[in-house]
Scaffold this active site. Structure first.
Site, mmCIF file in Angstrom:
data_model
loop_
_atom_site.group_PDB
_atom_site.id
_atom_site.type_symbol
_atom_site.label_atom_id
_atom_site.label_comp_id
_atom_site.label_asym_id
_atom_site.label_seq_id
_atom_site.Cartn_x
_atom_site.Cartn_y
_atom_site.Cartn_z
ATOM 1 N N TYR A 112 4.088 2.154 14.502
ATOM 2 C CA TYR A 112 4.391 3.114 13.447
ATOM 3 C C TYR A 112 3.731 4.457 13.732
ATOM 4 O O TYR A 112 2.687 4.540 14.370
ATOM 5 C CB TYR A 112 4.027 2.585 12.056
ATOM 6 C CG TYR A 112 2.598 2.209 11.841
ATOM 7 C CD1 TYR A 112 1.716 3.091 11.227
ATOM 8 C CD2 TYR A 112 2.127 0.965 12.221
ATOM 9 C CE1 TYR A 112 0.401 2.739 10.995
ATOM 10 C CE2 TYR A 112 0.804 0.605 12.007
ATOM 11 C CZ TYR A 112 -0.050 1.503 11.399
ATOM 12 O OH TYR A 112 -1.359 1.153 11.180
ATOM 13 N N HIS A 131 0.854 -1.177 0.000
ATOM 14 C CA HIS A 131 0.000 0.000 0.000
ATOM 15 C C HIS A 131 0.896 1.234 0.000
ATOM 16 O O HIS A 131 2.103 1.139 0.222
ATOM 17 C CB HIS A 131 -0.985 -0.001 1.176
ATOM 18 C CG HIS A 131 -0.392 0.329 2.498
ATOM 19 N ND1 HIS A 131 0.208 -0.607 3.304
ATOM 20 C CD2 HIS A 131 -0.309 1.506 3.153
ATOM 21 C CE1 HIS A 131 0.636 -0.021 4.408
ATOM 22 N NE2 HIS A 131 0.338 1.265 4.347
#
Length: 152
Positions: A120, A52
């Site tokens: 993240y 992605h």
């Protein structure tokens, strides 16, 4: 190396109690120009989460447990590294922070026999009404990445 991708080697401060390490600080604008969100995810051994990319946000990845093969592919039209693939091995065996700029397709495969955890940070918060996530198949022919381990 793909233009704009940055790696920060982490400094671990170890003693008889364990260790401490800083991941990202507000005085490191070269890593995140702006803070949007922090997220935490776990994937089982052998899982491939790819690919992605984002049009608005940068990602900063860290694997505190387990190990992963991270694959980046530069999709940016005006980039001098357009079409280049980079591979990073991240996790317990190589504790690094990896900055992934917008326009770079990214994904990972969990290595070994233990799950991998990823933390993240992004420059934008997730908007479920208008998600900034463009999907590409893990076996996309243009990227052409072979996810199989090559035994030597």
């Amino acid at each position: 190396m793909i233009e704009g991708v940055k790696v920060k080697k982490l400094l671990k401060h170890c003693d008889d109690r364990g260790f401490f390490a800083e991941l990202v600080r507000d005085d490191e604008p070269e890593l995140l120009a702006k803070f949007g969100q922090a997220s935490w995810s776990m994937s089982y051994p052998g899982v491939i989460k790819a690919f992605h990319y984002h049009e608005k946000q940068d990602d900063l990845w860290f694997f505190p447990s387990g190990n992963a093969q991270v694959v980046l592919y530069d999709l940016r039209e005006n980039s001098p590294t357009k079409g280049l693939t980079d591979i990073y091995y991240m996790g317990e065996e190589n504790p690094i922070m990896l900055l992934i700029p917008k326009g770079i397709a990214h994904g990972y495969r969990v290595l070994g026999e233990r799950p991998a955890t990823i933390i993240y940070f992004t420059t934008e918060s997730y908007d479920p009404e208008n998600p900034d996530e463009k999907r590409i198949s893990w076996n996309d022919k243009e990227i052409g990445f072979n996810w199989n381990t090559k035994y030597k």
